[in-house]
Motif scaffolding. Sequence first.
Motif, PDB file in Angstrom:
ATOM      1  N   VAL A 163       0.842  -1.210   0.000  1.00  0.00           N
ATOM      2  CA  VAL A 163       0.000   0.000   0.000  1.00  0.00           C
ATOM      3  C   VAL A 163       0.871   1.252   0.000  1.00  0.00           C
ATOM      4  O   VAL A 163       0.642   2.198  -0.774  1.00  0.00           O
ATOM      5  N   LEU A 164       1.890   1.289   0.866  1.00  0.00           N
ATOM      6  CA  LEU A 164       2.775   2.460   0.925  1.00  0.00           C
ATOM      7  C   LEU A 164       3.559   2.620  -0.371  1.00  0.00           C
ATOM      8  O   LEU A 164       3.786   3.759  -0.833  1.00  0.00           O
ATOM      9  N   LEU A 165       3.979   1.519  -0.973  1.00  0.00           N
ATOM     10  CA  LEU A 165       4.660   1.588  -2.281  1.00  0.00           C
ATOM     11  C   LEU A 165       3.749   2.223  -3.324  1.00  0.00           C
ATOM     12  O   LEU A 165       4.179   3.110  -4.084  1.00  0.00           O
ATOM     13  N   THR A 166       2.493   1.811  -3.356  1.00  0.00           N
ATOM     14  CA  THR A 166       1.543   2.360  -4.329  1.00  0.00           C
ATOM     15  C   THR A 166       1.330   3.852  -4.097  1.00  0.00           C
ATOM     16  O   THR A 166       1.268   4.639  -5.046  1.00  0.00           O
ATOM     17  N   VAL A 167       1.226   4.260  -2.830  1.00  0.00           N
ATOM     18  CA  VAL A 167       1.015   5.677  -2.511  1.00  0.00           C
ATOM     19  C   VAL A 167       2.203   6.519  -2.975  1.00  0.00           C
ATOM     20  O   VAL A 167       2.040   7.606  -3.536  1.00  0.00           O
ATOM     21  N   VAL A 168       3.418   6.007  -2.746  1.00  0.00           N
ATOM     22  CA  VAL A 168       4.620   6.750  -3.164  1.00  0.00           C
ATOM     23  C   VAL A 168       4.653   6.902  -4.683  1.00  0.00           C
ATOM     24  O   VAL A 168       4.918   8.000  -5.208  1.00  0.00           O
ATOM     25  N   ILE A 169       4.367   5.821  -5.399  1.00  0.00           N
ATOM     26  CA  ILE A 169       4.404   5.876  -6.857  1.00  0.00           C
ATOM     27  C   ILE A 169       3.332   6.837  -7.383  1.00  0.00           C
ATOM     28  O   ILE A 169       3.604   7.678  -8.256  1.00  0.00           O
ATOM     29  N   ARG A 170       2.119   6.757  -6.857  1.00  0.00           N
ATOM     30  CA  ARG A 170       1.046   7.633  -7.329  1.00  0.00           C
ATOM     31  C   ARG A 170       1.312   9.096  -6.979  1.00  0.00           C
ATOM     32  O   ARG A 170       0.960  10.001  -7.739  1.00  0.00           O
TER      33      ARG A 170
ATOM     34  N   ALA B 131       4.314  10.441  -6.833  1.00  0.00           N
ATOM     35  CA  ALA B 131       5.336  10.882  -7.780  1.00  0.00           C
ATOM     36  C   ALA B 131       4.751  11.160  -9.161  1.00  0.00           C
ATOM     37  O   ALA B 131       5.306  11.960  -9.926  1.00  0.00           O
ATOM     38  N   LEU B 132       3.630  10.515  -9.486  1.00  0.00           N
ATOM     39  CA  LEU B 132       3.013  10.691 -10.800  1.00  0.00           C
ATOM     40  C   LEU B 132       2.012  11.843 -10.847  1.00  0.00           C
ATOM     41  O   LEU B 132       1.410  12.081 -11.896  1.00  0.00           O
ATOM     42  N   ILE B 133       1.828  12.561  -9.735  1.00  0.00           N
ATOM     43  CA  ILE B 133       0.852  13.661  -9.723  1.00  0.00           C
ATOM     44  C   ILE B 133       1.179  14.732 -10.766  1.00  0.00           C
ATOM     45  O   ILE B 133       0.277  15.211 -11.464  1.00  0.00           O
ATOM     46  N   PRO B 134       2.445  15.173 -10.931  1.00  0.00           N
ATOM     47  CA  PRO B 134       2.715  16.184 -11.977  1.00  0.00           C
ATOM     48  C   PRO B 134       2.303  15.723 -13.370  1.00  0.00           C
ATOM     49  O   PRO B 134       1.766  16.519 -14.146  1.00  0.00           O
ATOM     50  N   LEU B 135       2.547  14.456 -13.691  1.00  0.00           N
ATOM     51  CA  LEU B 135       2.117  13.950 -14.997  1.00  0.00           C
ATOM     52  C   LEU B 135       0.594  13.934 -15.096  1.00  0.00           C
ATOM     53  O   LEU B 135       0.024  14.248 -16.154  1.00  0.00           O
ATOM     54  N   PHE B 136      -0.073  13.596 -14.006  1.00  0.00           N
ATOM     55  CA  PHE B 136      -1.536  13.587 -14.007  1.00  0.00           C
ATOM     56  C   PHE B 136      -2.078  14.997 -14.223  1.00  0.00           C
ATOM     57  O   PHE B 136      -3.017  15.207 -15.010  1.00  0.00           O
ATOM     58  N   VAL B 137      -1.500  15.980 -13.542  1.00  0.00           N
ATOM     59  CA  VAL B 137      -1.959  17.363 -13.696  1.00  0.00           C
ATOM     60  C   VAL B 137      -1.740  17.847 -15.121  1.00  0.00           C
ATOM     61  O   VAL B 137      -2.604  18.508 -15.715  1.00  0.00           O
TER      62      VAL B 137
ATOM     63  N   CYS C 230      -2.010  12.638 -24.196  1.00  0.00           N
ATOM     64  CA  CYS C 230      -1.694  11.200 -24.251  1.00  0.00           C
ATOM     65  C   CYS C 230      -0.288  10.907 -23.746  1.00  0.00           C
ATOM     66  O   CYS C 230      -0.038   9.819 -23.217  1.00  0.00           O
ATOM     67  N   LEU C 231       0.638  11.858 -23.894  1.00  0.00           N
ATOM     68  CA  LEU C 231       2.026  11.616 -23.514  1.00  0.00           C
ATOM     69  C   LEU C 231       2.192  11.294 -22.031  1.00  0.00           C
ATOM     70  O   LEU C 231       2.890  10.324 -21.689  1.00  0.00           O
ATOM     71  N   PRO C 232       1.581  12.057 -21.097  1.00  0.00           N
ATOM     72  CA  PRO C 232       1.730  11.679 -19.686  1.00  0.00           C
ATOM     73  C   PRO C 232       1.208  10.284 -19.388  1.00  0.00           C
ATOM     74  O   PRO C 232       1.780   9.561 -18.570  1.00  0.00           O
ATOM     75  N   LEU C 233       0.120   9.892 -20.046  1.00  0.00           N
ATOM     76  CA  LEU C 233      -0.419   8.552 -19.834  1.00  0.00           C
ATOM     77  C   LEU C 233       0.551   7.487 -20.312  1.00  0.00           C
ATOM     78  O   LEU C 233       0.741   6.454 -19.652  1.00  0.00           O
ATOM     79  N   LEU C 234       1.196   7.728 -21.449  1.00  0.00           N
ATOM     80  CA  LEU C 234       2.177   6.773 -21.964  1.00  0.00           C
ATOM     81  C   LEU C 234       3.395   6.670 -21.047  1.00  0.00           C
ATOM     82  O   LEU C 234       3.982   5.590 -20.896  1.00  0.00           O
ATOM     83  N   LEU C 235       3.776   7.788 -20.434  1.00  0.00           N
ATOM     84  CA  LEU C 235       4.908   7.768 -19.519  1.00  0.00           C
ATOM     85  C   LEU C 235       4.578   7.020 -18.228  1.00  0.00           C
ATOM     86  O   LEU C 235       5.477   6.471 -17.577  1.00  0.00           O
ATOM     87  N   GLN C 236       3.305   7.001 -17.838  1.00  0.00           N
ATOM     88  CA  GLN C 236       2.917   6.300 -16.615  1.00  0.00           C
ATOM     89  C   GLN C 236       2.864   4.787 -16.803  1.00  0.00           C
ATOM     90  O   GLN C 236       3.063   4.038 -15.844  1.00  0.00           O
ATOM     91  N   MET C 237       2.592   4.342 -18.008  1.00  0.00           N
ATOM     92  CA  MET C 237       2.379   2.919 -18.234  1.00  0.00           C
ATOM     93  C   MET C 237       3.578   2.056 -17.831  1.00  0.00           C
ATOM     94  O   MET C 237       3.399   1.015 -17.174  1.00  0.00           O
ATOM     95  N   PRO C 238       4.832   2.414 -18.191  1.00  0.00           N
ATOM     96  CA  PRO C 238       5.955   1.559 -17.759  1.00  0.00           C
ATOM     97  C   PRO C 238       6.053   1.421 -16.247  1.00  0.00           C
ATOM     98  O   PRO C 238       6.435   0.357 -15.737  1.00  0.00           O
ATOM     99  N   ILE C 239       5.701   2.479 -15.512  1.00  0.00           N
ATOM    100  CA  ILE C 239       5.788   2.425 -14.054  1.00  0.00           C
ATOM    101  C   ILE C 239       4.741   1.462 -13.495  1.00  0.00           C
ATOM    102  O   ILE C 239       5.024   0.650 -12.608  1.00  0.00           O
TER     103      ILE C 239
END
Length: 379
Positions: free
Chosen positions: A61-68, A70-76, A125-134
């Motif tokens: 759970v903590l691993l998922t929270v850290v990853i998500r 870190a991905l907030i700037p890409l989401f925004v 679409c680019l931020p979504l593509l960057l999130q997929m490998p993670i």
Amino acid sequence: MNFLTLLLLPLNMWDDFLGVLGTMMGPLYTAVSAILVGFHWLLTTLGMNADWGGTWALSIVLLTVVIRTALIPLFVRQINSARNMQLIQPKVKELNEKYGHDRERLGQETMKLYKEEGVNPMASCLPLLLQMPIFLALFYVLNSVSRTPDQALGYFFQSNPALAESLHNATIFGAQLSSTFLPMTNGFGATQWVTATLVVLMTGVLFMTQLQLTRKNMPPDALTGPMAQQQKMMLYIFPLMYLFMGVNIPIGVLVYWLTTNLWTMGQQYILIHNNPAPNTPAYVDWEERMRAKGKDPDEIAAKRRGAPKKRQQAADYDPTKVARQSTTRSTTAKSSAASGQPATSSADGTSTSSGQPGVERQVIQRQQPKKNSRAARKQ
């Protein structure tokens, strides 16, 4: 022989592609394993049992929270790009009505509109593509440890096989984190109960997230026509896919999946509540809340879009009038008459008043250019 070689060539190319992909994903596997092992070490240091499934589940759970996080700037960035595309949809619709018969001209005018508005369709679409490998790295590391701990992905699991075995054998509520709903070798037991609960929760959260997006943050135009039908189909198809996929996914991966779905639902709620898309029911509610707080929603929306502030001019401003420093010509003349001193006019059209000390010279500019004398014009 040559024919067989040609048949096997695509297989060799596919193996090469998978090899390159594995090499590229290696650093991500290492990062995911490092964070997961680090949280497990921290929780163990705080007194939790190292081999207990709750310790490993909380680490996931903590691993998922850290990853998500870190991905907030890409989401925004993804949301802002999609929002900008949505704002120019009325103009795109006008172009379709005007140049619908000429596809080439429509494409040219559409690209011109994107350039003028500073919008890039691929930017969302680019931020979504960057999130997929993670996300794939998260899934593959947890899945590999659950299924084949001796071949686990990630440097920190490979260098410490005991940790991989600990995660593989850890139990929570009587079910191993590495176990799946199927096959039911010992009947319907703790594994099936835990798996079914996680799958139902995960599916319900996904359904609520899509329902929230459809009802609150989509314009009326998107709720009619073929696109609306596709949205309704996706609303029910994706949860059903989760139900069928979940029975073959390890419990440890389901914990990650449920956590990331909960994060997505909460993140989307905050976005819809505070920064909804224009022309949507959520946007109307947001405008009412801003006005109730005494704020101007249009001004706030303009600041978020980065629109320049408009210079407000006074209502009585007239660019044809001449700005005066203090008093008008008539005021000067009246003051001169009251003081008994004549008002004189200079050659450049200015009037002066003399007499009382402290009365400054009043200068008034002519509105029209000075004309030459009649004798000069005749020459």
